[in-house]
Design a protein around this motif. Structure first.
Motif, PDB file in Angstrom:
ATOM      1  N   GLU A  45       0.801  -1.140  -0.118  1.00  0.00           N
ATOM      2  CA  GLU A  45      -0.025  -0.042   0.163  1.00  0.00           C
ATOM      3  C   GLU A  45       0.862   1.325   0.023  1.00  0.00           C
ATOM      4  O   GLU A  45       0.757   2.062  -0.772  1.00  0.00           O
ATOM      5  CB  GLU A  45      -0.879  -0.002   1.420  1.00  0.00           C
ATOM      6  CG  GLU A  45      -1.805   1.221   1.172  1.00  0.00           C
ATOM      7  CD  GLU A  45      -2.828   1.016   2.432  1.00  0.00           C
ATOM      8  OE1 GLU A  45      -3.242   2.210   2.877  1.00  0.00           O
ATOM      9  OE2 GLU A  45      -3.251   0.053   2.965  1.00  0.00           O
ATOM     10  N   SER A  46       1.763   1.427   0.849  1.00  0.00           N
ATOM     11  CA  SER A  46       2.744   2.706   0.940  1.00  0.00           C
ATOM     12  C   SER A  46       3.611   2.665  -0.326  1.00  0.00           C
ATOM     13  O   SER A  46       3.708   3.685  -0.821  1.00  0.00           O
ATOM     14  CB  SER A  46       3.739   2.679   2.153  1.00  0.00           C
ATOM     15  OG  SER A  46       4.486   1.533   1.965  1.00  0.00           O
ATOM     16  N   SER A  47       3.974   1.414  -0.949  1.00  0.00           N
ATOM     17  CA  SER A  47       4.772   1.697  -2.008  1.00  0.00           C
ATOM     18  C   SER A  47       3.765   2.112  -3.443  1.00  0.00           C
ATOM     19  O   SER A  47       4.192   2.959  -4.078  1.00  0.00           O
ATOM     20  CB  SER A  47       5.248   0.203  -2.551  1.00  0.00           C
ATOM     21  OG  SER A  47       6.159   0.078  -1.477  1.00  0.00           O
ATOM     22  N   GLN A  48       2.617   1.546  -3.346  1.00  0.00           N
ATOM     23  CA  GLN A  48       1.690   2.065  -4.399  1.00  0.00           C
ATOM     24  C   GLN A  48       1.310   3.657  -4.243  1.00  0.00           C
ATOM     25  O   GLN A  48       1.404   4.277  -5.309  1.00  0.00           O
ATOM     26  CB  GLN A  48       0.299   1.272  -4.572  1.00  0.00           C
ATOM     27  CG  GLN A  48      -0.669   1.626  -5.479  1.00  0.00           C
ATOM     28  CD  GLN A  48       0.010   1.261  -6.656  1.00  0.00           C
ATOM     29  OE1 GLN A  48       0.546   0.163  -7.011  1.00  0.00           O
ATOM     30  NE2 GLN A  48      -0.054   1.959  -7.712  1.00  0.00           N
ATOM     31  N   GLU A  49       1.420   4.097  -3.030  1.00  0.00           N
ATOM     32  CA  GLU A  49       1.161   5.438  -2.965  1.00  0.00           C
ATOM     33  C   GLU A  49       2.210   6.343  -3.185  1.00  0.00           C
ATOM     34  O   GLU A  49       2.193   7.456  -4.283  1.00  0.00           O
ATOM     35  CB  GLU A  49       0.978   5.836  -1.454  1.00  0.00           C
ATOM     36  CG  GLU A  49      -0.593   5.245  -0.794  1.00  0.00           C
ATOM     37  CD  GLU A  49      -0.691   5.356   0.523  1.00  0.00           C
ATOM     38  OE1 GLU A  49       0.315   6.185   1.314  1.00  0.00           O
ATOM     39  OE2 GLU A  49      -1.409   4.899   1.156  1.00  0.00           O
ATOM     40  N   LEU A  50       3.613   5.970  -3.218  1.00  0.00           N
ATOM     41  CA  LEU A  50       4.599   6.461  -3.674  1.00  0.00           C
ATOM     42  C   LEU A  50       4.819   6.545  -5.253  1.00  0.00           C
ATOM     43  O   LEU A  50       4.844   7.561  -5.949  1.00  0.00           O
ATOM     44  CB  LEU A  50       5.964   5.943  -3.204  1.00  0.00           C
ATOM     45  CG  LEU A  50       7.373   6.287  -3.561  1.00  0.00           C
ATOM     46  CD1 LEU A  50       7.384   7.834  -3.279  1.00  0.00           C
ATOM     47  CD2 LEU A  50       8.619   5.530  -3.154  1.00  0.00           C
ATOM     48  N   VAL A  51       4.388   5.196  -5.707  1.00  0.00           N
ATOM     49  CA  VAL A  51       4.229   5.133  -7.184  1.00  0.00           C
ATOM     50  C   VAL A  51       3.248   6.066  -7.768  1.00  0.00           C
ATOM     51  O   VAL A  51       3.576   6.986  -8.786  1.00  0.00           O
ATOM     52  CB  VAL A  51       4.072   3.793  -7.799  1.00  0.00           C
ATOM     53  CG1 VAL A  51       3.828   3.470  -9.088  1.00  0.00           C
ATOM     54  CG2 VAL A  51       5.392   2.597  -7.248  1.00  0.00           C
ATOM     55  N   ASN A  52       2.202   6.052  -7.279  1.00  0.00           N
ATOM     56  CA  ASN A  52       1.396   7.104  -7.758  1.00  0.00           C
ATOM     57  C   ASN A  52       1.627   8.613  -7.848  1.00  0.00           C
ATOM     58  O   ASN A  52       1.238   9.029  -8.588  1.00  0.00           O
ATOM     59  CB  ASN A  52      -0.319   6.731  -7.181  1.00  0.00           C
ATOM     60  CG  ASN A  52      -0.717   5.547  -7.408  1.00  0.00           C
ATOM     61  OD1 ASN A  52      -0.703   4.884  -8.468  1.00  0.00           O
ATOM     62  ND2 ASN A  52      -1.738   5.032  -6.650  1.00  0.00           N
ATOM     63  N   SER A  53       2.359   8.695  -6.709  1.00  0.00           N
ATOM     64  CA  SER A  53       2.767   9.937  -6.514  1.00  0.00           C
ATOM     65  C   SER A  53       3.854  10.544  -7.407  1.00  0.00           C
ATOM     66  O   SER A  53       3.523  11.522  -8.176  1.00  0.00           O
ATOM     67  CB  SER A  53       3.258  10.228  -5.177  1.00  0.00           C
ATOM     68  OG  SER A  53       3.983  11.506  -4.977  1.00  0.00           O
ATOM     69  N   LEU A  54       4.546   9.842  -7.866  1.00  0.00           N
ATOM     70  CA  LEU A  54       5.679   9.783  -8.765  1.00  0.00           C
ATOM     71  C   LEU A  54       4.830  10.047 -10.152  1.00  0.00           C
ATOM     72  O   LEU A  54       5.557  10.939 -10.997  1.00  0.00           O
ATOM     73  CB  LEU A  54       6.650   8.736  -8.657  1.00  0.00           C
ATOM     74  CG  LEU A  54       7.601   8.863  -7.350  1.00  0.00           C
ATOM     75  CD1 LEU A  54       8.345   7.506  -7.421  1.00  0.00           C
ATOM     76  CD2 LEU A  54       8.331   9.890  -7.564  1.00  0.00           C
ATOM     77  N   THR A  56       1.984  11.146 -11.172  1.00  0.00           N
ATOM     78  CA  THR A  56       1.444  12.127 -11.112  1.00  0.00           C
ATOM     79  C   THR A  56       2.224  13.313 -11.392  1.00  0.00           C
ATOM     80  O   THR A  56       2.047  14.086 -12.257  1.00  0.00           O
ATOM     81  CB  THR A  56       0.457  12.496  -9.606  1.00  0.00           C
ATOM     82  OG1 THR A  56      -0.463  11.319  -9.388  1.00  0.00           O
ATOM     83  CG2 THR A  56      -0.041  13.528  -9.791  1.00  0.00           C
ATOM     84  N   ARG A  57       3.489  13.324 -10.564  1.00  0.00           N
ATOM     85  CA  ARG A  57       4.138  14.415 -10.808  1.00  0.00           C
ATOM     86  C   ARG A  57       4.816  14.444 -12.291  1.00  0.00           C
ATOM     87  O   ARG A  57       5.127  15.308 -12.974  1.00  0.00           O
ATOM     88  CB  ARG A  57       5.438  14.328  -9.705  1.00  0.00           C
ATOM     89  CG  ARG A  57       4.907  14.844  -8.546  1.00  0.00           C
ATOM     90  CD  ARG A  57       6.181  15.170  -7.520  1.00  0.00           C
ATOM     91  NE  ARG A  57       6.239  13.882  -6.777  1.00  0.00           N
ATOM     92  CZ  ARG A  57       7.295  13.831  -6.009  1.00  0.00           C
ATOM     93  NH1 ARG A  57       8.276  14.292  -5.983  1.00  0.00           N
ATOM     94  NH2 ARG A  57       7.231  12.501  -5.278  1.00  0.00           N
ATOM     95  N   ALA A  58       5.203  13.107 -12.903  1.00  0.00           N
ATOM     96  CA  ALA A  58       5.691  13.052 -14.066  1.00  0.00           C
ATOM     97  C   ALA A  58       4.852  13.335 -15.140  1.00  0.00           C
ATOM     98  O   ALA A  58       5.215  13.686 -16.246  1.00  0.00           O
ATOM     99  CB  ALA A  58       6.150  11.562 -14.269  1.00  0.00           C
ATOM    100  N   ASN A  59       3.444  13.044 -14.954  1.00  0.00           N
ATOM    101  CA  ASN A  59       2.562  13.477 -16.101  1.00  0.00           C
ATOM    102  C   ASN A  59       2.048  14.971 -15.907  1.00  0.00           C
ATOM    103  O   ASN A  59       1.422  15.395 -16.831  1.00  0.00           O
ATOM    104  CB  ASN A  59       1.548  12.604 -15.921  1.00  0.00           C
ATOM    105  CG  ASN A  59       1.811  11.209 -16.360  1.00  0.00           C
ATOM    106  OD1 ASN A  59       2.476  10.912 -17.266  1.00  0.00           O
ATOM    107  ND2 ASN A  59       1.205  10.045 -15.654  1.00  0.00           N
ATOM    108  N   ALA A  60       2.679  15.595 -15.145  1.00  0.00           N
ATOM    109  CA  ALA A  60       1.957  17.116 -14.800  1.00  0.00           C
ATOM    110  C   ALA A  60       2.641  17.979 -15.770  1.00  0.00           C
ATOM    111  O   ALA A  60       3.705  17.766 -16.535  1.00  0.00           O
ATOM    112  CB  ALA A  60       2.480  17.481 -13.340  1.00  0.00           C
TER     113      ALA A  60
END
Length: 60
Positions: A45-54, A56-60
């Protein structure tokens, strides 16, 4: 995963898990695959949150 943890910030729980997994690859105390299967879920779960955050930033 195990080898990539070496040299990273040991305060990160996933890095600690990688160090433990690496240890079990080096010594025959515990089967590393069984250890991984039994323990990886607590980090997903914590790893998935980190991946999603990265992502999101990469696609911004």
């Amino acid at each position: 995963m195990a080898r990539n943890a070496i040299g990273e910030d040991y305060e990160i729980p996933e890095v600690q898990f990688g160090y433990q997994l690496d240890h079990y690859f080096d010594y025959d105390e515990v089967d590393p695959i069984i250890y991984f299967e039994r323990n990886v879920y607590q980090y997903m779960e914590s790893s998935q949150e980190l991946v999603n955050s990265l992502l999101t930033r990469a696609n911004a």
